[in-house]
Design a protein around this motif. Structure first.
Motif, mmCIF file in Angstrom:
data_model
loop_
_atom_site.group_PDB
_atom_site.id
_atom_site.type_symbol
_atom_site.label_atom_id
_atom_site.label_comp_id
_atom_site.label_asym_id
_atom_site.label_seq_id
_atom_site.Cartn_x
_atom_site.Cartn_y
_atom_site.Cartn_z
ATOM 1 N N GLU A 124 -19.532 4.062 7.116
ATOM 2 C CA GLU A 124 -18.466 5.034 6.939
ATOM 3 C C GLU A 124 -17.315 4.761 7.905
ATOM 4 N N ALA A 127 -15.414 1.877 6.521
ATOM 5 C CA ALA A 127 -14.617 2.269 5.355
ATOM 6 C C ALA A 127 -13.353 3.006 5.798
ATOM 7 N N ARG A 128 -13.489 3.899 6.818
ATOM 8 C CA ARG A 128 -12.303 4.615 7.332
ATOM 9 C C ARG A 128 -11.291 3.635 7.911
ATOM 10 N N ARG A 129 -11.767 2.673 8.692
ATOM 11 C CA ARG A 129 -10.855 1.678 9.283
ATOM 12 C C ARG A 129 -10.147 0.879 8.197
ATOM 13 N N GLU A 130 -10.891 0.491 7.176
ATOM 14 C CA GLU A 130 -10.284 -0.292 6.092
ATOM 15 C C GLU A 130 -9.222 0.526 5.362
ATOM 16 N N ARG A 131 -9.478 1.830 5.181
ATOM 17 C CA ARG A 131 -8.463 2.701 4.531
ATOM 18 C C ARG A 131 -7.237 2.823 5.425
ATOM 19 N N ASP A 132 -7.452 2.954 6.732
ATOM 20 C CA ASP A 132 -6.330 3.093 7.674
ATOM 21 C C ASP A 132 -5.471 1.841 7.734
ATOM 22 N N TRP A 133 -6.071 0.686 7.545
ATOM 23 C CA TRP A 133 -5.340 -0.594 7.627
ATOM 24 C C TRP A 133 -4.426 -0.787 6.432
ATOM 25 N N ARG A 134 -4.728 -0.109 5.360
ATOM 26 C CA ARG A 134 -3.920 -0.302 4.133
ATOM 27 C C ARG A 134 -2.651 0.448 4.169
#
Length: 134
Positions: A124, A127-134
């Protein structure tokens, strides 16, 4: 003295000395080698000036002796990615995000190196980090 009040020249000289050391840096036991390199530079210094590239290269070659002979791993030895990743997770150290999925994650769970709750929480966070990077 020739570098006094010439910061750009001093930086170029420092870069050349670092490059000379890096050309000889081993792939294993780097900390031991760097310590031996510095010790050899101190031992062989004849002035209080910076060493030359040639002196750094000579000291780098002698520093390899401190590493001792390369030992071959036993034929049945293998890198334990699951144990290493679990240890890095416990220590709060960086680890390969890819190890949270697939065979490494399965192995950590199977061997009890990490709990399913811990793995879910780490997934999780990723996943949060990946969403923030976008």
């Amino acid at each position: 003295m020739h570098l006094r009040d010439k910061p750009e020249a001093a930086q170029r000289e420092a870069d050349a000395l670092l490059a000379a050391a890096l050309r000889h840096m081993p792939e294993r036991e780097v900390e031991v080698w760097v310590t031996a390199l510095c010790d050899e530079l101190d031992r062989s210094a004849t002035t209080r000036c910076w060493p030359t590239v040639r002196e750094v290269e000579a000291a780098a070659g002698k520093a390899h002796v401190a590493l001792g002979p390369v030992r071959e791993a036993p034929a049945d030895w293998r890198l334990d990615d699951a144990a290493i990743t679990a240890q890095r997770i416990r220590n709060g150290e960086p680890f390969a995000a890819a190890h949270l999925r697939g065979a490494i994650a399965d192995e950590m769970l199977r061997r009890g190196l990490i709990s399913s709750a811990e793995l879910a929480a780490l997934r999780e966070q990723l996943a949060r980090r990946e969403r923030d990077w976008r």
